[in-house]
Structure formats: structure tokens, C-alpha cells
Design a protein around this motif. Structure first.
Motif, PDB file in Angstrom:
ATOM      1  N   ASP A 162      45.764  33.907  47.599  1.00  7.46           N
ATOM      2  CA  ASP A 162      44.394  34.388  47.512  1.00  7.46           C
ATOM      3  C   ASP A 162      44.155  35.570  48.444  1.00  7.46           C
ATOM      4  OD1 ASP A 162      41.579  33.733  46.486  1.00  7.46           O
ATOM      5  OD2 ASP A 162      41.270  33.806  48.659  1.00  7.46           O
ATOM      6  N   ASN A 163      43.582  36.638  47.898  1.00 11.51           N
ATOM      7  CA  ASN A 163      43.207  37.841  48.643  1.00 11.51           C
ATOM      8  C   ASN A 163      44.392  38.594  49.225  1.00 11.51           C
ATOM      9  OD1 ASN A 163      40.569  38.652  48.442  1.00 11.51           O
ATOM     10  ND2 ASN A 163      39.817  37.210  49.976  1.00 11.51           N
ATOM     11  N   ARG A 164      45.588  38.313  48.731  1.00 10.71           N
ATOM     12  CA  ARG A 164      46.748  39.086  49.151  1.00 10.71           C
ATOM     13  C   ARG A 164      47.049  40.169  48.118  1.00 10.71           C
ATOM     14  NH1 ARG A 164      48.936  36.492  53.615  1.00 10.71           N
ATOM     15  NH2 ARG A 164      48.328  34.316  53.813  1.00 10.71           N
ATOM     16  N   LEU A 165      48.026  41.020  48.400  1.00 16.62           N
ATOM     17  CA  LEU A 165      48.359  42.154  47.548  1.00 16.62           C
ATOM     18  C   LEU A 165      49.818  42.080  47.135  1.00 16.62           C
ATOM     19  CD1 LEU A 165      46.615  44.918  49.689  1.00 16.62           C
ATOM     20  CD2 LEU A 165      45.740  43.910  47.568  1.00 16.62           C
ATOM     21  N   ILE A 166      50.125  42.606  45.941  1.00 14.30           N
ATOM     22  CA  ILE A 166      51.505  42.513  45.462  1.00 14.30           C
ATOM     23  C   ILE A 166      51.836  43.672  44.533  1.00 14.30           C
ATOM     24  CG2 ILE A 166      51.026  41.141  43.382  1.00 14.30           C
ATOM     25  CD1 ILE A 166      53.562  39.478  44.136  1.00 14.30           C
ATOM     26  N   VAL A 167      53.112  44.070  44.569  1.00 15.71           N
ATOM     27  CA  VAL A 167      53.713  44.972  43.595  1.00 15.71           C
ATOM     28  C   VAL A 167      55.007  44.306  43.134  1.00 15.71           C
ATOM     29  CG1 VAL A 167      54.802  47.200  43.180  1.00 15.71           C
ATOM     30  CG2 VAL A 167      52.773  47.075  44.633  1.00 15.71           C
ATOM     31  N   VAL A 168      55.104  44.002  41.842  1.00 11.62           N
ATOM     32  CA  VAL A 168      56.313  43.426  41.256  1.00 11.62           C
ATOM     33  C   VAL A 168      56.817  44.392  40.199  1.00 11.62           C
ATOM     34  CG1 VAL A 168      57.344  41.470  40.036  1.00 11.62           C
ATOM     35  CG2 VAL A 168      55.401  41.094  41.568  1.00 11.62           C
ATOM     36  N   GLN A 169      58.076  44.801  40.302  1.00  8.93           N
ATOM     37  CA  GLN A 169      58.633  45.705  39.297  1.00  8.93           C
ATOM     38  C   GLN A 169      60.051  45.252  38.973  1.00  8.93           C
ATOM     39  OE1 GLN A 169      61.342  48.116  39.449  1.00  8.93           O
ATOM     40  NE2 GLN A 169      60.946  48.622  37.295  1.00  8.93           N
ATOM     41  N   ALA A 217      47.815  35.821  33.512  1.00 10.42           N
ATOM     42  CA  ALA A 217      47.009  34.658  33.892  1.00 10.42           C
ATOM     43  C   ALA A 217      46.652  34.697  35.366  1.00 10.42           C
ATOM     44  CB  ALA A 217      47.769  33.368  33.569  1.00 10.42           C
ATOM     45  N   ARG A 218      47.502  35.322  36.170  1.00 14.46           N
ATOM     46  CA  ARG A 218      47.215  35.473  37.605  1.00 14.46           C
ATOM     47  C   ARG A 218      46.334  36.678  37.878  1.00 14.46           C
ATOM     48  NH1 ARG A 218      45.686  35.579  41.825  1.00 14.46           N
ATOM     49  NH2 ARG A 218      46.622  35.014  43.839  1.00 14.46           N
ATOM     50  N   GLY A 219      46.026  37.450  36.830  1.00 12.51           N
ATOM     51  CA  GLY A 219      45.115  38.577  36.986  1.00 12.51           C
ATOM     52  C   GLY A 219      45.784  39.879  37.346  1.00 12.51           C
ATOM     53  N   LEU A 220      47.112  39.942  37.276  1.00  7.35           N
ATOM     54  CA  LEU A 220      47.804  41.175  37.632  1.00  7.35           C
ATOM     55  C   LEU A 220      47.671  42.227  36.532  1.00  7.35           C
ATOM     56  CD1 LEU A 220      51.064  39.858  39.328  1.00  7.35           C
ATOM     57  CD2 LEU A 220      48.963  40.680  40.395  1.00  7.35           C
ATOM     58  N   VAL A 221      47.761  43.471  36.939  1.00  9.93           N
ATOM     59  CA  VAL A 221      47.627  44.614  36.041  1.00  9.93           C
ATOM     60  C   VAL A 221      49.009  45.192  35.774  1.00  9.93           C
ATOM     61  CG1 VAL A 221      46.689  46.944  35.805  1.00  9.93           C
ATOM     62  CG2 VAL A 221      45.317  45.150  36.894  1.00  9.93           C
ATOM     63  N   GLU A 222      49.354  45.357  34.482  1.00  5.36           N
ATOM     64  CA  GLU A 222      50.630  45.990  34.119  1.00  5.36           C
ATOM     65  C   GLU A 222      50.417  47.496  34.103  1.00  5.36           C
ATOM     66  OE1 GLU A 222      53.275  47.999  32.232  1.00  5.36           O
ATOM     67  OE2 GLU A 222      52.282  47.064  30.503  1.00  5.36           O
ATOM     68  N   ASP A 271      48.247  44.043  41.988  1.00 10.45           N
ATOM     69  CA  ASP A 271      46.916  43.492  42.192  1.00 10.45           C
ATOM     70  C   ASP A 271      45.881  44.452  41.607  1.00 10.45           C
ATOM     71  OD1 ASP A 271      44.403  43.539  44.125  1.00 10.45           O
ATOM     72  OD2 ASP A 271      45.256  41.531  44.209  1.00 10.45           O
ATOM     73  N   PRO A 272      44.808  43.942  40.989  1.00 11.92           N
ATOM     74  CA  PRO A 272      43.801  44.832  40.389  1.00 11.92           C
ATOM     75  C   PRO A 272      43.206  45.839  41.372  1.00 11.92           C
ATOM     76  CG  PRO A 272      43.455  42.575  39.650  1.00 11.92           C
ATOM     77  CD  PRO A 272      44.515  42.520  40.713  1.00 11.92           C
ATOM     78  N   ASP A 273      43.038  45.449  42.624  1.00  6.95           N
ATOM     79  CA  ASP A 273      42.500  46.396  43.602  1.00  6.95           C
ATOM     80  C   ASP A 273      43.428  47.595  43.776  1.00  6.95           C
ATOM     81  OD1 ASP A 273      40.341  44.763  43.994  1.00  6.95           O
ATOM     82  OD2 ASP A 273      41.038  43.924  45.892  1.00  6.95           O
ATOM     83  N   LEU A 274      44.733  47.335  43.806  1.00  8.04           N
ATOM     84  CA  LEU A 274      45.678  48.435  43.972  1.00  8.04           C
ATOM     85  C   LEU A 274      45.724  49.338  42.751  1.00  8.04           C
ATOM     86  CD1 LEU A 274      48.755  46.800  45.765  1.00  8.04           C
ATOM     87  CD2 LEU A 274      47.151  48.470  46.712  1.00  8.04           C
TER      88      LEU A 274
END
Length: 320
Positions: A162-169, A217-222, A271-274
Motif C-alpha cells: 500500500d502506497n508504495r511505488l513500482i516499475v516492473v519490466q 487487478a492491482r491497478g498497475l498501468v501498462e 504505479d498510476p502515480d508514476l
């Protein structure tokens, strides 16, 4: 490994320019030197001397050190239990520093995810961001859809709270819900078709899009899709693999492709914020790029001012 901050002063960001991330499966590192030349070219096209963040797949023994040395980046590699291709990520020490207490514990035998938790360094003040960024370079299982789903869940469960940030590629070895073929029944390479399929309870199959569904489902943006549909950058979500001379039997007919074409196999999620800091996403496909690998790279450019506003926001972090 990383520089000592000259100051921890926080102030207005001002115009901080941009930085460049490149993600690429470079096909067993067979043409690593050419790949490095191309990645430098991608960065220079966007005003940077070299990429400041890399997520690479299929590097071989010793190649992470070569990449790090050529670019002046810090490497984070994920060695395999048995020899073979591995994932790695790299970051610019003037822009990021790694959390020394983070230790990945993925149980994979091959293609373990390369992961790090990075703090962003303000380019002007040297201040350290309040929020950490989880970064993962992944190569999901090529032949087991259940394992692909499990690997995706591992990254999210261990790195994205929760409230953390991520980049997965990485190489997802699967499609998106909007960009999957309608069927693989007409693919000549039946082993490939099964490897990329989910077997349903009634014994029929459907192309695998589960990793993308889990991310969504986790709300991440592609990022490719975001750039194409929100930023209006046509082609940002194009396929990243094609019918090479040894892959013609894996071809999916036009009749079995979705109306908008197949999605990329190699994708990045954030993350959507990023996502609001994204300037552009491109998939270079010039002949010299195709000569390096059977996968195309994804090059993303980021607005550093907006990035800093996100990573330095004061938020409540929930520990699980």
C-alpha cells in the motif's frame, strides 16, 4: 557503490529535465556489444549520454559487469541456480541509490527476477526521496502459465504494498486482455501453442493473458498502452516479437489476431502515480535493432520534475 549526499535540503524541483529507461530481452546476450551501442543511441536521441535505468533479460555470465562498466551504472543481477540466461537491472548512481537491506528470495531455478528498492536522488539538491521505488526485471516462465501467474504474484506481493511505488519490466511470455489472439488452435508449432495457453476445466484452451490481468487487478498501468491511448503515441503498444527465420511455425494468422493487433510480449508496468511522469514510450524497430535480438526494446522517457513530486510525496505506508 553510491555517492554520499551533499545535502538533504528539500526545495522546489524546478525544471529537472528527463531521464531514460530501456527494457530489453537481448536474446542470450549473443550480440551484447551491439545492444550496448543501440541502448546508448536510444538515450542520446532523448538528450542523455546513456540510459539512467536499465532492465535487461537473458544476460550471460559476466555480461552484467560489462554493461555496468560501459555505461557507468550500478548493476543488480539475479544469478541462476543452474547456468544460463539471467535477469539484471542497472541504475545511475547519481540518480538512484539501492536499499542495502533488501534481499530477494525468489525460489526460481532459472530466470529469477532481478529486484531492487531504489531511493531517488534529487538532481539539484542531492536530497533523498521519501518514497522508495521497487524495480524488477523479469522473465516469466516460457512454458507454464500457472508459474507465470505465480511469478507475477511474487513480485507484487513482495515489492508492491500500500502506497508504495513500482516499475516492473520484462518478457511476460503472454499477452494482454485486449491484445491476445482469439485462439492458438491454428498455430503450427503445437508445443509453443500449449506453452502460451491456459487449459480450461472443460479441456479447451485459451491464450494466456493472466499476468496482465493480475497487474491490472492491482491497478498497475501498462506503459505501452498508456502511451498509445492516453498520450496519443501511435505504435507504443506494438508487438515486440515477430516471425523470424526460426519462428515461422509460431506465426499467428491475421484472422486469429484481435482487431487492434497483438499486444507486446515485453511490457512495463508502473504505479498510476508514476505514469503521470511518462513523457514517451517507443519500441525501436530499425534493422540494426532487429539484428541484435528476436525481441524489440522499450524505451521510456520520464519527466524528472513530476517524477520527483511523486517519489518525494509524504504518504502513509502500510506495513504488512
Amino acid at each position: 557503490m553510491t555517492s554520499t549526499p551533499t545535502t538533504t535540503r528539500r526545495g522546489s524541483s524546478g525544471d529537472l529535465g528527463t531521464f531514460v529507461h530501456v527494457g530489453w530481452n537481448i536474446q542470450h546476450g549473443w550480440k551484447l556489444s551491439d545492444a550496448i551501442d543501440q541502448m546508448r543511441r536510444f538515450a542520446q536521441q532523448h538528450g542523455a549520454e546513456r540510459p539512467q535505468l536499465l532492465t535487461l533479460q537473458e544476460l550471460q555470465e559476466g555480461q552484467a559487469d560489462e554493461v555496468a562498466g560501459r555505461f557507468g551504472l550500478e548493476p543488480v543481477e539475479a544469478p541462476n541456480v543452474r547456468p544460463g540466461s539471467r535477469n539484471a537491472l542497472f541504475f545511475a548512481p547519481e540518480l538512484f541509490e539501492a536499499d542495502p537491506d533488501w534481499v530477494a528470495h525468489a525460489e526460481e531455478i532459472r530466470h529469477r527476477p532481478a529486484t531492487a528498492k531504489l531511493t531517488t536522488i534529487h538532481p539539484s539538491t542531492g536530497a533523498r526521496s521519501r518514497r522508495q521505488l521497487a524495480v524488477a526485471s523479469v522473465h516469466l516462465d516460457f512454458g507454464n502459465p500457472e508459474n507465470r501467474a505465480r511469478q507475477t504474484r511474487w513480485v507484487l506481493a513482495n515489492m508492491y504494498k500500500d502506497n508504495r511505488l513500482i516499475v516492473v519490466q520484462g518478457d511476460m511470455n503472454s499477452w494482454t486482455d485486449w491484445g491476445a489472439p482469439s485462439t492458438l488452435a491454428n498455430v503450427a508449432d503445437r508445443a509453443f501453442a500449449l506453452d502460451r495457453s491456459i487449459i480450461l476445466p472443460d479441456g479447451t484452451t485459451r491464450p494466456d493473458d493472466m499476468p496482465h490481468r493480475i497487474m491490472a487487478a492491482r491497478g498497475l498501468v501498462e506503459l505501452g498502452r498508456y502511451a498509445a491511448t492516453v498520450l496519443g503515441q501511435s505504435g507504443a503498444d506494438r508487438p515486440t516479437t515477430w516471425d523470424g527465420p526460426k519462428k515461422h511455425r509460431q506465426r499467428i494468422s491475421d484472422a486469429d489476431c484481435p482487431p487492434g493487433g497483438l499486444s507486446a510480449i515485453d511490457r512495463a508496468y508502473v504505479d498510476p502515480d508514476l505514469a503521470e511522469a511518462l513523457v514517451s514510450a517507443t519500441t525501436p524497430a530499425e534493422p540494426q535493432v532487429q539484428a541484435v535480438s528476436d525481441h524489440l526494446p522499450q524505451v521510456t522517457v520520464w519527466n524528472m520534475q513530476r517524477w520527483w513530486e511523486v517519489v518525494d510525496a509524504e504518504v502513509e505506508i502500510i506495513n504488512h
